[in-house]
Design an enzyme around this catalytic site. Sequence first.
Site, PDB file in Angstrom:
ATOM      1  N   ASP A 160      43.610  45.421  32.688  1.00 59.31           N
ATOM      2  CA  ASP A 160      44.887  44.706  32.651  1.00 59.31           C
ATOM      3  C   ASP A 160      46.018  45.722  32.496  1.00 59.31           C
ATOM      4  O   ASP A 160      46.029  46.505  31.550  1.00 59.31           O
ATOM      5  CB  ASP A 160      44.888  43.732  31.469  1.00 59.31           C
ATOM      6  CG  ASP A 160      46.020  42.721  31.544  1.00 59.31           C
ATOM      7  OD1 ASP A 160      47.132  43.103  31.973  1.00 59.31           O
ATOM      8  OD2 ASP A 160      45.802  41.558  31.171  1.00 59.31           O
ATOM      9  N   GLU A 236      40.633  45.135  43.638  1.00 58.45           N
ATOM     10  CA  GLU A 236      41.167  46.147  44.542  1.00 58.45           C
ATOM     11  C   GLU A 236      41.586  45.516  45.860  1.00 58.45           C
ATOM     12  O   GLU A 236      42.648  45.829  46.406  1.00 58.45           O
ATOM     13  CB  GLU A 236      40.123  47.232  44.787  1.00 58.45           C
ATOM     14  CG  GLU A 236      40.625  48.380  45.638  1.00 58.45           C
ATOM     15  CD  GLU A 236      39.672  49.554  45.644  1.00 58.45           C
ATOM     16  OE1 GLU A 236      40.020  50.594  46.233  1.00 58.45           O
ATOM     17  OE2 GLU A 236      38.582  49.438  45.049  1.00 58.45           O
TER      18      GLU A 236
END
Length: 260
Positions: A160, A236
């Site tokens: 995060d 990603e």
Amino acid sequence: MVSEQPSAPARRPKGEPRFPGGPVADPAGSHHERRIRSFQPRRSRVTTGQGEYLERLWPQWGLDIDGQGTLDLDAMFDGLPVVLEIGFGMGEATAEMAAADPGTGILAVDVHTPGQGNLLGLAERGGLTNVRVANGDAIILLREMLPPQSLDGLRVYFPDPWPKARHHKRRIIQPDFLTLAAPRLKPGAVLHCATDWEPYAEQMLEVLNAHPAFENTQADGGYAPRPGFRPLTRFEGQGLDKGHVVHDLLFTRVAELPAA
């Protein structure tokens, strides 16, 4: 005649697993500690299949991070070298890495219950005996349950980023975290981080380059090319779709740790 209404299901007692034999909520009771944690709690729906994997496979391949006792990783992974992965999402990349490298054990930590169930299912269907799923706070795992020099690697992929300035202190890659993790890593063990959040990548690079327990594998002190063993993760892919640039950071633990 008034028909009887079905009674509401009994509430699950606090601390009892959502799935019989499955992971326990906050196993170490760390919710009251005022410190940085390795996770941000999320509420998501668990599918029937994920719940079945949790109930059936957790006793064999699952671990609640309760802070009680030191783990015997040699026994857990039959003597394989072990890499700790902090945060694995739905587990697809973890399962892919485990399948590609069956000679390395992966201790994968997350609190996301659907992801835990999904990874257990992927491991069973793929015959991946080198994966164990840990539930809870990786800080407690490192601090209280892993012996010195027990890890051959540490992976922190897409943590995060806590983008707001007032929340930057919650980012996991901080000097205190590195100081905690370093003694649990063997000399030469690789710390591999990846993020698609540019400001966080810059902060990671600055913190890691400044820490005396780690050395950058890149001669110029910069980012590393994505190594072939790290597959594209779900996070990603989401970042790339938004035009983000993904940065990998590869550092090794030094042979001799600095005096405390």
